[in-house]
Write an enzyme that holds these catalytic residues in place. Structure first.
Site, PDB file in Angstrom:
ATOM      1  N   GLU A   1     -18.552 -12.641 -30.091  1.00 36.02           N
ATOM      2  CA  GLU A   1     -19.722 -13.443 -29.758  1.00 36.02           C
ATOM      3  C   GLU A   1     -20.207 -14.029 -31.084  1.00 36.02           C
ATOM      4  O   GLU A   1     -20.819 -13.334 -31.900  1.00 36.02           O
ATOM      5  CB  GLU A   1     -20.810 -12.587 -29.108  1.00 36.02           C
ATOM      6  CG  GLU A   1     -20.448 -12.056 -27.739  1.00 36.02           C
ATOM      7  CD  GLU A   1     -20.530 -13.111 -26.655  1.00 36.02           C
ATOM      8  OE1 GLU A   1     -21.007 -14.231 -26.945  1.00 36.02           O
ATOM      9  OE2 GLU A   1     -20.122 -12.831 -25.518  1.00 36.02           O
TER      10      GLU A   1
ATOM     11  N   HIS B   1     -16.402 -16.434 -28.012  1.00 32.33           N
ATOM     12  CA  HIS B   1     -17.562 -16.819 -27.210  1.00 32.33           C
ATOM     13  C   HIS B   1     -18.753 -17.033 -28.140  1.00 32.33           C
ATOM     14  O   HIS B   1     -18.664 -16.862 -29.349  1.00 32.33           O
ATOM     15  CB  HIS B   1     -17.906 -15.716 -26.202  1.00 32.33           C
ATOM     16  CG  HIS B   1     -16.932 -15.580 -25.076  1.00 32.33           C
ATOM     17  ND1 HIS B   1     -17.176 -16.042 -23.802  1.00 32.33           N
ATOM     18  CD2 HIS B   1     -15.692 -15.019 -25.033  1.00 32.33           C
ATOM     19  CE1 HIS B   1     -16.142 -15.785 -23.032  1.00 32.33           C
ATOM     20  NE2 HIS B   1     -15.218 -15.155 -23.753  1.00 32.33           N
TER      21      HIS B   1
ATOM     22  N   HIS C   1     -16.004 -20.378 -21.613  1.00 33.32           N
ATOM     23  CA  HIS C   1     -17.348 -20.782 -21.191  1.00 33.32           C
ATOM     24  C   HIS C   1     -17.650 -22.131 -21.824  1.00 33.32           C
ATOM     25  O   HIS C   1     -17.750 -22.261 -23.043  1.00 33.32           O
ATOM     26  CB  HIS C   1     -18.383 -19.738 -21.601  1.00 33.32           C
ATOM     27  CG  HIS C   1     -18.335 -18.502 -20.756  1.00 33.32           C
ATOM     28  ND1 HIS C   1     -18.763 -17.269 -21.194  1.00 33.32           N
ATOM     29  CD2 HIS C   1     -17.899 -18.304 -19.481  1.00 33.32           C
ATOM     30  CE1 HIS C   1     -18.605 -16.376 -20.237  1.00 33.32           C
ATOM     31  NE2 HIS C   1     -18.084 -16.987 -19.188  1.00 33.32           N
TER      32      HIS C   1
ATOM     33  N   GLU D   1     -20.189 -23.250 -24.820  1.00 28.63           N
ATOM     34  CA  GLU D   1     -20.148 -22.522 -26.093  1.00 28.63           C
ATOM     35  C   GLU D   1     -19.260 -23.270 -27.082  1.00 28.63           C
ATOM     36  O   GLU D   1     -18.180 -22.824 -27.457  1.00 28.63           O
ATOM     37  CB  GLU D   1     -19.681 -21.080 -25.833  1.00 28.63           C
ATOM     38  CG  GLU D   1     -20.638 -20.327 -24.918  1.00 28.63           C
ATOM     39  CD  GLU D   1     -20.092 -19.006 -24.385  1.00 28.63           C
ATOM     40  OE1 GLU D   1     -18.993 -18.584 -24.819  1.00 28.63           O
ATOM     41  OE2 GLU D   1     -20.765 -18.405 -23.514  1.00 28.63           O
TER      42      GLU D   1
ATOM     43  N   ARG E   1     -21.558 -23.895 -17.860  1.00 29.10           N
ATOM     44  CA  ARG E   1     -20.825 -22.704 -18.303  1.00 29.10           C
ATOM     45  C   ARG E   1     -19.504 -22.506 -17.567  1.00 29.10           C
ATOM     46  O   ARG E   1     -18.509 -22.103 -18.150  1.00 29.10           O
ATOM     47  CB  ARG E   1     -21.728 -21.484 -18.089  1.00 29.10           C
ATOM     48  CG  ARG E   1     -21.055 -20.125 -18.198  1.00 29.10           C
ATOM     49  CD  ARG E   1     -22.073 -19.049 -17.826  1.00 29.10           C
ATOM     50  NE  ARG E   1     -21.479 -17.744 -17.620  1.00 29.10           N
ATOM     51  CZ  ARG E   1     -21.451 -16.769 -18.524  1.00 29.10           C
ATOM     52  NH1 ARG E   1     -21.945 -16.987 -19.717  1.00 29.10           N
ATOM     53  NH2 ARG E   1     -20.927 -15.594 -18.248  1.00 29.10           N
TER      54      ARG E   1
END
Length: 542
Positions: free
Chosen positions: A375, A300, A176, A179, A232
């Site tokens: 994450e 991520h 992505h 990020e 993204r």
């Protein structure tokens, strides 16, 4: 990781970019739903096509939801939330100020130390750094190409290897584009594997092959630098729209749930599974080496969550409980240095339903035993615009957790060493056991295989159980003493000999578990499922 694409993004896509789009007075809200009813209201708002950019999906497990508003709609959003009784706070009143502080340092070619951990770097700089590492460590580092992008760029990574025959850890990052903390963290992991003075990090670097790809969406990553910071997807064109969410394009439950068939959506899964050059070529690369991979990690942001497969169900499938135990212990190590708190769960239970992800595909289709998605920082303040001063602590704590994850995975029997490495580990276990042995009475032992430590001798019990029965750990103790009494050891040495030997056996058991050789049964942690063969023979004869 997820966000609903909105009309304001569609109209802002520039066919040519002279200057990056500016987000002056765009405001980030942290919305705080108190119950499922308010979650449903926010879900309806997200699905209505209203001009608000949801950085998080409204799901029952959400403590907060980041929502970005353009300046002219701030009053509309605040009025709507107030009318519904939904609490919110403004975390960033003008996100452009934060973007302006992302100065983006330049890497100095052929000087690997100029890759630092207080700023973000361009794709060109990252790739140059990887090339320079391969030159600086020619016997350990090689650059590798995992695939190709829609616009024809390579997906470049590095392989870190200290010899053939090793099992592999695979890290995929930056799928992505916006990020940025994900590629920065992957770069930090590479750096630590090569330069760290920590003994456990050096051991992990030597024991496994590491395949690390910092940026697996190179076209999108470049666009976040030159065109639209919050982009993204990849950059493939579909009519008037651009891009596929590459982490919804993998061929595992594709488009079943948690993805969109609308090209305007930021979770657009593409026209078909593996329709995108990036996922198709990277998946081929991974599949060709899948039999080597014991641990797959995907980086991520944001939310501070460690995610397990699967994203299409909350059922605890496959080795869910082992993976949770390993993950929780890894997060304990992560929290130790800076106090950062993560949560853990499978994708569907921890954040939202999402199918077609990389971690699901490698788990279900390639049967890679351990697959996790990090994450990374933060939780509800900066989101995808994490300030550069958080790069270093994010990298440090993530590296701490990965090393702990490796050792815990071995303890649970998931990551096995090569034959050469297994011998080294046997020696490590033995040395640590002898450290415990020496502690009580100061007795000093030496260690080595039979042929190197004393003499050549065949037909022994320890050799037979190791070679014929494949018992992983087999040791022979030559007990006290050394050159005084020999086989006529006085009775007053029985107790100290027994005490120190017992100390070493207990330490050996725990070290063996730490290195993944002895798993506890479900019935009790004290029952040993792998035999440890100990032959206690006095003097230097078999």
């Amino acid at each position: 990781m997820s966000l609903k694409i909105i009309p304001i993004i569609s109209i802002l896509i520039l066919s040519v970019a002279c200057e990056p789009f500016r987000f002056d007075n765009y405001t980030l809200y942290k919305v705080l739903p108190k119950n499922l009813e308010e979650i449903k209201i926010l879900e309806d708002l997200q699905n209505s096509g209203a001009d608000f950019d949801f950085w998080d999906d409204p799901v029952p497990t959400a403590d907060y939801i980041n929502v970005l508003s353009k300046p002219e709609l701030k009053n509309d959003l605040e009025g709507f939330l107030a009318a519904q009784g939904i609490d919110f706070v403004i975390t960033l009143p003008n996100i452009q100020e934060l973007i302006d502080n992302e100065k983006k340092k330049r890497y100095t070619r052929s000087n690997v130390k100029t890759m630092e951990w207080d700023d973000y770097y361009t794709l060109e700089d990252i790739y140059d750094w990887l090339d320079d590492l391969a030159k600086a460590f020619p016997d350990v580092v090689s650059t590798i190409v995992g695939g190709t992008s829609h616009e024809g760029r390579i997906i470049k990574g590095v392989k870190i290897s200290h010899g053939p025959g090793r099992r592999a850890v695979f890290i995929e990052s930056g799928i992505h584009a916006r990020e940025w903390i994900a590629p920065a963290t992957a770069n930090y992991v590479i750096n630590q594997l090569l330069y760290s003075n920590d003994e456990e990090t050096k051991a992990a670097a030597r024991e496994f092959d590491w395949y690390i790809f910092p940026v697996t969406n190179p076209d999108g990553y470049i666009w976040t630098h030159v065109g639209y910071r919050l982009w993204r997807k990849n950059r493939r064109k579909f009519g008037d729209e651009y891009g596929v969410d590459l982490n919804r394009n993998w061929n595992d439950n594709w488009l079943v749930i948690g993805a969109s068939s609308n090209p305007a959506s930021n979770t657009y899964a593409g026209p078909g599974p593996f329709s995108e050059m990036e996922t198709r070529t990277l998946a081929t690369y991974i599949a060709n080496m899948a039999d080597k991979i014991d641990l797959y990690l995907s980086f991520h942001s944001s939310g501070q969550i460690l995610l397990l497969p699967f994203g299409n169900t909350t059922e605890p499938l496959a080795n869910y409980y082992d993976a949770m135990k390993i993950g929780r212990r890894a997060l304990g190590a992560l929290a130790f240095r800076h106090g950062t708190q993560y949560t853990i769960g499978n994708i569907a239970e921890a954040i939202y339903f999402a199918a077609g992800t990389s971690v699901d595909w490698v788990k279900e289709r390639l049967k890679i035993p351990l697959s996790y998605c990090y994450e990374l920082r933060d939780r509800g303040v900066y989101g995808h615009l994490l300030p550069p001063d958080q790069i270093l602590p994010t990298g440090e704590e993530t590296m701490d957790s990965i090393i702990e994850m490796v050792w815990q995975a071995k303890r649970f029997g998931y990551m096995k060493a090569s034959n050469a490495t297994a011998l080294k580990i046997s020696m490590k276990i033995g040395r640590r056991a002898l450290g415990a042995l020496a502690f009580r009475h100061g007795t000093q032992y030496t260690i080595g295989n039979i042929a190197e430590a004393i003499y050549f001798a065949a037909g022994t019990s320890v050799d037979w159980v190791k070679e014929r029965l494949k018992i992983p750990l087999s040791y022979c103790y030559e007990l006290r003493d050394r050159g005084v009494y020999g086989h006529l050891l006085p009775p007053d040495q029985i107790l100290p000999t027994g005490e120190e030997t017992m100390d070493s056996i207990i330490e050996m058991v725990w070290q063996a578990k730490r290195f993944g050789y002895m798993k506890a049964s479900n019935a009790t942690a004290l029952k040993i499922s792998v035999l440890l063969y100990l032959a206690a023979i006095v003097k230097l004869f078999f």
